[in-house]
Design an enzyme around this catalytic site. Structure first.
Site, PDB file in Angstrom:
ATOM      1  CE1 TYR A 148      -4.170   2.572   0.629  1.00 25.48           C
ATOM      2  CE2 TYR A 148      -2.668   3.154   2.535  1.00 25.48           C
ATOM      3  CZ  TYR A 148      -3.432   3.173   1.580  1.00 25.48           C
ATOM      4  OH  TYR A 148      -4.440   4.292   1.942  1.00 25.48           O
ATOM      5  CG  ASP A 243       5.543   3.329   1.025  1.00 23.21           C
ATOM      6  OD1 ASP A 243       6.054   4.375   2.330  1.00 23.21           O
ATOM      7  OD2 ASP A 243       4.085   3.121   0.994  1.00 23.21           O
ATOM      8  CE  LYS A 271       0.671   4.259   8.542  1.00 29.37           C
ATOM      9  NZ  LYS A 271       0.415   3.913   7.405  1.00 29.37           N
TER      10      LYS A 271
END
Ligand SMILES: *Cc1c(COP(=O)(O)O)cnc(C)c1O
Length: 432
Positions: A148, A243, A271
């Site tokens: 994702y 990522d 995050k």
């Protein structure tokens, strides 16, 4: 369903929310669509715990989906935020805190010589793809099934948990032309990547991946996979992009790239670097980052980007993580937890495959190995759904999907881990 948990107030609030927001939530996986029961509405969080609006306390292994690695509402982060708050919430002008966080990220992450701050992981990935294309002058990109990279159109192809959980192979509203340049391969499959490069000579801008997958459950790279991608991209004049929105400052202080010793050309983050406030970032070699506006022609901007509050939470969080012994502690408690979960399942003769690295773990209710999303799909999701509810009743909050990684924090104590393992033992025996 006999349910020991009183969630009356949660139910009322979620009931109203459904008329106000699609599915009653601001992000899909929160809606508990793939586990039993309705979502729990949180009232407050502190350290390793979350309290719901009915007063129940949970040991939390979601940690706001990653940011809470120092524990929720860490007193030092809160104090730093309060001090910054007095000076205002957003400047829309340069502020010295951006320099501080940028220096910390550049010092920590091997591939990053220069960084641009944005507001979310989605934004970071969207911008990094534009940069990959701008720098190479090529349009195509390779991603992996189950990885994702946020919800930008170009990445909504075989995009992992959120999409998988809802059973949407793709999303309506994404034009075919937008994803026509997105090529996919199974994770851990170098041969498939080699073929894609052979079939698309001089057309592929780069390869983007989660260096450790946390959005299809928890899948680790097989030995040689990351190294192989490094070689293949170099041979083909393409960029390698990690990522690290989830793995950055979690798999180790320098991310998965430090832990595995493979340096990509570009890295996305989010995050943890926002310490619970909205921050994303992308960075890499100076030569590539100099393409970004206003230093170069690739446009990308943001009204709230680099705002002082978000920078403060990020700086304080990284300062806490940088202290001696942090990652050793995270590694040890996470391994203890995972070992406990696996032996609890085995005691009840339940098939399980689990792994942990640093402060990240995951398990599938099936026999291993699980090397890619296809293999992950053989996990018993009905059983996971029951397990999830039972764990809530026993005061443990797990991600509400069989295809999400779990997160530990510096605030989780031995006692928390022990009571979590006990809850797993009881729950597994109830569903065996
Ligand atoms: C969470 C995540 C994103 C998206 O970040 P948001 O802040 O939710 O937009 C992108 N990539 C990975 C690997 C993620 O885990």
């Amino acid at each position: 369903m006999t349910d020991a948990l009183n969630t009356k107030r949660s139910g009322e609030i979620f009931g109203s929310a459904k008329n106000l927001m699609p599915g009653g939530v601001s992000s899909p996986v929160r809606a508990f669509k793939s586990v039993e029961g309705d979502p729990i509405v949180f009232d407050r969080v502190k350290g390793p715990y979350a309290w719901d609006v009915d007063g129940n306390r949970y040991i939390d292994y979601v940690g706001s989906w990653g940011p809470a690695i120092c524990g929720h509402a860490h007193p030092e982060v809160i104090a730093a935020l309060q001090e910054t708050l007095e000076k205002g919430t957003s400047f829309g002008a340069p502020c010295v805190l951006e320099n501080h966080l940028a220096e910390m990220v550049i010092d920590a992450v091997p591939s990053v010589e220069m960084v641009r701050f944005v507001n979310s992981g989605t934004e970071a990935c969207m911008a990094v793809l534009r940069l990959m294309r701008a720098f190479t002058g090529r349009d195509k990109v390779i991603k992996f099934e189950g990885c994702y990279h946020g919800h930008a159109d170009m990445f909504l192809v075989k995009a992992g948990s959120g999409v998988a959980t809802l059973g949407l192979p793709d999303s309506p509203g994404v034009p075919r032309s937008t994803t026509a340049n997105t090529l996919t391969a199974p994770y851990n499959d170098l041969e498939a990547v080699k073929e894609l490069f052979a079939e698309n000579p001089d057309a592929i801008s780069g390869v983007i991946l989660e260096p450790v997958v946390g959005n299809a459950g928890f899948i680790t790279p097989e030995p040689g996979f990351l190294e192989g991608l490094r070689e293949l991209t170099q041979e083909n004049g393409a960029l390698l992009v990690f990522d690290e929105v989830m793995t950055g400052f979690r798999i180790s202080y320098g991310g998965a790239q430090e832990r595995f010793g493979v340096t990509p050309d570009l890295t996305t983050m989010g995050k943890v670097i926002g310490g619970g406030l909205p921050v994303g970032a992308y960075g890499g070699r100076k030569e590539i980052m100099s393409m970004v506006s206003p230093s170069g022609p690739m446009y990308q901007a943001g009204t709230l980007s680099g705002n002082p509050l978000a920078m403060t939470a990020g700086i304080k969080t990284l300062e806490l993580l940088k202290q001696e012994g942090t990652y050793e502690k995270l590694e040890a408690i996470t391994k203890k937890l995972l070992d406990g979960i696996i032996s609890a399942a085995k005691e009840s003769n339940i098939a399980i495959h689990g792994q942990s690295i640093s402060a990240m773990f995951g398990f599938y209710l099936c026999d291993g190995p699980v090397r890619n999303f296809e293999e992950a799909k053989s996990a018993d999701t009905d059983r996971f759904s029951k397990l999830h509810r039972l764990m809530l009743q026993k005061g443990v909050y797990l991600a509400p999907s069989a295809f999400e990684a779990g997160f530990t924090s510096l605030a989780h104590s031995e006692d928390d881990i022990n009571s979590t393992i006990k809850a797993f033992k009881e729950s597994f025996s109830e569903i065996s």
